[in-house]
Write an enzyme that holds these catalytic residues in place. Structure first.
Site, PDB file in Angstrom:
ATOM      1  N   THR A   1       6.058   4.387  18.333  1.00 61.29           N
ATOM      2  CA  THR A   1       5.876   5.852  18.811  1.00 61.29           C
ATOM      3  C   THR A   1       4.239   5.935  19.022  1.00 61.29           C
ATOM      4  OG1 THR A   1       7.537   6.465  17.228  1.00 61.29           O
ATOM      5  CG2 THR A   1       6.371   8.312  18.309  1.00 61.29           C
ATOM      6  N   ARG A   2       3.687   5.460  17.963  1.00 57.27           N
ATOM      7  CA  ARG A   2       2.114   5.736  18.220  1.00 57.27           C
ATOM      8  C   ARG A   2       1.564   5.010  19.534  1.00 57.27           C
ATOM      9  NH1 ARG A   2      -0.576   6.142  12.137  1.00 57.27           N
ATOM     10  NH2 ARG A   2       1.224   6.994  11.403  1.00 57.27           N
TER      11      ARG A   2
ATOM     12  N   ARG B   1       1.443  10.529  14.470  1.00 60.46           N
ATOM     13  CA  ARG B   1       2.160  10.390  13.482  1.00 60.46           C
ATOM     14  C   ARG B   1       3.129   9.681  14.235  1.00 60.46           C
ATOM     15  NH1 ARG B   1       3.941   9.011   8.701  1.00 60.46           N
ATOM     16  NH2 ARG B   1       5.889  10.300   8.513  1.00 60.46           N
ATOM     17  N   GLY B   2       4.148   9.177  13.525  1.00 63.54           N
ATOM     18  CA  GLY B   2       5.319   8.334  13.936  1.00 63.54           C
ATOM     19  C   GLY B   2       5.118   6.881  13.612  1.00 63.54           C
ATOM     20  N   ASN B   3       6.241   6.211  13.813  1.00 61.59           N
ATOM     21  CA  ASN B   3       6.224   4.802  13.657  1.00 61.59           C
ATOM     22  C   ASN B   3       5.305   3.957  14.549  1.00 61.59           C
ATOM     23  OD1 ASN B   3       7.484   4.128  15.819  1.00 61.59           O
ATOM     24  ND2 ASN B   3       9.350   4.528  14.635  1.00 61.59           N
TER      25      ASN B   3
ATOM     26  N   SER C   1      -4.953   8.920   8.684  1.00 58.81           N
ATOM     27  CA  SER C   1      -5.401   8.464   7.430  1.00 58.81           C
ATOM     28  C   SER C   1      -6.577   9.205   7.054  1.00 58.81           C
ATOM     29  CB  SER C   1      -5.461   6.943   7.694  1.00 58.81           C
ATOM     30  OG  SER C   1      -6.539   6.549   6.484  1.00 58.81           O
ATOM     31  N   LEU C   2      -6.691   9.856   6.068  1.00 56.66           N
ATOM     32  CA  LEU C   2      -7.942  10.792   5.469  1.00 56.66           C
ATOM     33  C   LEU C   2      -9.043   9.583   5.346  1.00 56.66           C
ATOM     34  CD1 LEU C   2      -6.418  13.129   3.072  1.00 56.66           C
ATOM     35  CD2 LEU C   2      -6.843  13.411   5.436  1.00 56.66           C
ATOM     36  N   ARG C   3      -8.410   8.221   4.792  1.00 60.60           N
ATOM     37  CA  ARG C   3      -9.539   7.316   4.569  1.00 60.60           C
ATOM     38  C   ARG C   3     -10.182   6.809   5.805  1.00 60.60           C
ATOM     39  NH1 ARG C   3      -8.863   2.090   5.494  1.00 60.60           N
ATOM     40  NH2 ARG C   3      -6.765   2.293   5.968  1.00 60.60           N
ATOM     41  N   ARG C   4      -9.416   6.704   6.749  1.00 61.36           N
ATOM     42  CA  ARG C   4     -10.052   6.035   8.098  1.00 61.36           C
ATOM     43  C   ARG C   4     -11.017   7.048   8.629  1.00 61.36           C
ATOM     44  NH1 ARG C   4      -4.400   3.627   9.448  1.00 61.36           N
ATOM     45  NH2 ARG C   4      -4.542   1.543   8.488  1.00 61.36           N
TER      46      ARG C   4
ATOM     47  N   CYS D   1      -1.464   7.989  -1.926  1.00 61.82           N
ATOM     48  CA  CYS D   1      -1.571   7.250  -0.828  1.00 61.82           C
ATOM     49  C   CYS D   1      -2.199   8.196   0.145  1.00 61.82           C
ATOM     50  CB  CYS D   1      -0.090   7.094  -0.154  1.00 61.82           C
ATOM     51  SG  CYS D   1       0.841   8.241   0.293  1.00 61.82           S
TER      52      CYS D   1
ATOM     53  N   LYS E   1       0.762  -1.067  -0.137  1.00 61.53           N
ATOM     54  CA  LYS E   1       0.052   0.129   0.061  1.00 61.53           C
ATOM     55  C   LYS E   1       1.012   1.330   0.094  1.00 61.53           C
ATOM     56  CE  LYS E   1      -1.577   0.916   4.856  1.00 61.53           C
ATOM     57  NZ  LYS E   1      -2.596   1.518   5.532  1.00 61.53           N
ATOM     58  N   ASP E   2       2.218   1.391   0.233  1.00 59.74           N
ATOM     59  CA  ASP E   2       2.878   2.256   0.290  1.00 59.74           C
ATOM     60  C   ASP E   2       3.801   2.488  -1.270  1.00 59.74           C
ATOM     61  OD1 ASP E   2       2.476   3.164   2.866  1.00 59.74           O
ATOM     62  OD2 ASP E   2       4.066   1.518   3.640  1.00 59.74           O
TER      63      ASP E   2
HETATM   64  C1  DPM Z   1      -0.672   4.345   3.654  1.00 58.42           C
HETATM   65  C2  DPM Z   1      -1.638   4.847   4.662  1.00 58.42           C
HETATM   66  C3  DPM Z   1      -1.036   4.681   5.901  1.00 58.42           C
HETATM   67  C4  DPM Z   1       0.185   3.975   5.563  1.00 58.42           C
HETATM   68  C5  DPM Z   1      -3.108   5.697   4.313  1.00 58.42           C
HETATM   69  C6  DPM Z   1      -4.293   4.817   4.505  1.00 58.42           C
HETATM   70  C7  DPM Z   1      -1.759   4.986   7.046  1.00 58.42           C
HETATM   71  C8  DPM Z   1      -1.167   6.345   7.540  1.00 58.42           C
HETATM   72  C9  DPM Z   1      -1.388   6.883   8.908  1.00 58.42           C
HETATM   73  C10 DPM Z   1      -1.028   4.541   2.143  1.00 58.42           C
HETATM   74  N1  DPM Z   1       0.327   3.842   4.173  1.00 58.42           N
HETATM   75  O1  DPM Z   1      -4.102   3.514   5.086  1.00 58.42           O
HETATM   76  O2  DPM Z   1      -5.250   5.339   4.296  1.00 58.42           O
HETATM   77  O3  DPM Z   1      -2.101   6.121   9.614  1.00 58.42           O
HETATM   78  O4  DPM Z   1      -0.864   7.922   9.229  1.00 58.42           O
HETATM   79  C11 DPM Z   1       1.304   2.016   6.727  1.00 58.42           C
HETATM   80  C12 DPM Z   1       1.067   1.060   7.460  1.00 58.42           C
HETATM   81  C13 DPM Z   1       1.131  -0.243   6.914  1.00 58.42           C
HETATM   82  C14 DPM Z   1       1.817   0.086   5.580  1.00 58.42           C
HETATM   83  C15 DPM Z   1       0.521   1.447   8.900  1.00 58.42           C
HETATM   84  C16 DPM Z   1      -1.121   1.181   8.955  1.00 58.42           C
HETATM   85  C17 DPM Z   1       1.062  -1.730   7.585  1.00 58.42           C
HETATM   86  C18 DPM Z   1       0.074  -2.552   6.925  1.00 58.42           C
HETATM   87  C19 DPM Z   1       0.474  -2.823   5.416  1.00 58.42           C
HETATM   88  C20 DPM Z   1       1.326   3.557   6.483  1.00 58.42           C
HETATM   89  N2  DPM Z   1       1.834   1.225   5.209  1.00 58.42           N
HETATM   90  O5  DPM Z   1      -1.623   1.487   8.082  1.00 58.42           O
HETATM   91  O6  DPM Z   1      -1.542   1.145  10.058  1.00 58.42           O
HETATM   92  O7  DPM Z   1       1.451  -3.529   5.676  1.00 58.42           O
HETATM   93  O8  DPM Z   1      -0.740  -2.888   4.795  1.00 58.42           O
END
Ligand code: DPM
Length: 346
Positions: free
Chosen positions: A149-150, A144-146, A124-127, A238, A75-76
């Site tokens: 951190t969160r 924010r943060g990894n 996440s705008l989507r969530r 994204c 997804k990244d």
């Molecule tokens: C993308 C989003 C986020 C990540 C946007 C979304 C979450 C951003 C945030 C495209 N990439 O989902 O609407 O919460 O600030 C990301 C995560 C993972 C991959 C962490 C997460 C793990 C899950 C996976 C960040 N990228 O989504 O909680 O491997 O699919």
């Protein structure tokens, strides 16, 4: 006879992911790198704007032959990769859904039963868009943060009643036990590619391409091709409020896709389906009828899967495109344009 060098982000999360992959491939050296996305930990992802935030440094290393393959969360990865790169394998998708992680003091609650005006952390705008609409008694703030951190921010302060994270990410970190609720499609549909790992390689490195191709999971590949084609047609990066849900059932691929305004009040959601295997089964097969084998180096939304039947992949890509066109004909472009402008002005 050859040492394969794997590029990965230098986080605990990426490490655990890569280690399991190394075992999978019986390989060796793993080179940890810090990416732009890892450095800018205080800015919301949706505000940074750079599409290849977590991938650029890794691609540079790939290009320079410093590493031979790079492991990403699918997804990244942008739906259009820079020239010279391709996704050589999409691994079996884990739970693609989002999960609720509660502050310890809220143990036993759910989004439904959290008190009025409880603050939920997500950038996440989507969530946020989906959950604002579905749970109007809650408030949403960026976090924010990894992952480490969160979780720290959640547990050690009183700023958030809960945070929303991908179930797959939590699982890979070994934090399954913190998941108190998995959000189904009626609550929150997932991001394109969520839960699947992708292996990015040099598009012209035949040896590596062939080696990693055995890792393709056929259902995941087709679902993700459809999802990525949908997102690409919508011109979503994204950081747009776009969500999907896919299923493979009885030789059919079902794709539900949606776009949202930032507060979720405006949205468009449709489902379409396509046949993905009629006369052929699409397990990864050596004995594929020869006319089914793809000779040329075909990429579909960045994915190379030469060991899978082309027609099923084409049908999946077309499904994503058709669904996006349907939503565009109903006004999806306007919804996304306004969402982008409002987010930029935030
Ligand atoms: C993308 C989003 C986020 C990540 C946007 C979304 C979450 C951003 C945030 C495209 N990439 O989902 O609407 O919460 O600030 C990301 C995560 C993972 C991959 C962490 C997460 C793990 C899950 C996976 C960040 N990228 O989504 O909680 O491997 O699919």
């Amino acid at each position: 006879s050859r040492v394969i060098r794997i590029g990965t982000r230098k986080s605990q999360y990426s490490n655990s992911t890569t280690i399991s992959l190394c075992i999978y491939l019986c390989l060796s050296v793993s080179v940890g790198m810090t990416t732009t996305g890892d450095k800018i930990l205080d800015t919301a992802l949706s505000k940074i704007g750079e599409k290849s935030l977590f991938t650029k440094e890794l691609e540079t290393a790939l290009e320079r032959n410093e590493v031979d393959l790079v492991v990403h969360s699918l997804k990244d990865l942008p739906t259009t990769l820079p020239p010279g790169f391709t996704i050589g394998a999409v691994l079996k998708r884990e739970n693609p859904h989002d999960a609720v992680v509660l502050h310890p003091k809220n143990m036993g609650k759910s989004l439904d039963t959290l008190p009025d005006k409880s603050v939920i952390g997500t950038s996440s705008l989507r969530r946020a868009a989906q959950l604002k609409k579905r749970f109007p008694h809650l408030e949403f703030k960026d976090i924010r943060g990894n992952l480490n951190t969160r979780l720290k921010k959640l547990d050690e302060k009183d700023d958030f009643a809960a945070i929303i994270l991908a179930a797959a990410g939590l699982r890979r970190m070994g934090w399954d036990s913190r998941v108190s609720q998995i959000l189904g499609p009626e609550d929150c549909m997932y991001a394109v590619g969520q839960g699947a790992l992708a292996i990015e390689v040099r598009a012209r490195d035949e040896d590596i391409l062939e080696m990693v191709s055995v890792l393709h999971d056929p259902d995941t590949v087709l679902r993700c091709i459809a999802e990525r084609a949908f997102l690409r047609r919508l011109e979503g990066g994204c950081s747009v409020p776009v969500a999907v849900h896919t299923e493979v059932k009885d030789s059919q691929l079902y794709l539900t896709g949606a776009v949202y305004s930032l507060d979720g009040s405006d949205s468009l959601k449709e489902t379409m389906q396509t046949i993905i295997s009629s006369n052929y089964t699409y397990q990864l097969i050596k004995g594929l009828p020869s006319q089914e084998r793809v000779d040329e180096r075909v990429q579909r939304v960045g994915v190379t899967a030469n060991n899978m039947p082309g027609p099923a992949q084409d049908a999946s890509e077309k499904l994503g495109l058709d669904l996006a066109n349907l939503l565009l004909s109903k006004g999806a472009k306007e919804i996304l344009t306004v969402a982008r402008q409002l987010n930029d002005a935030r």
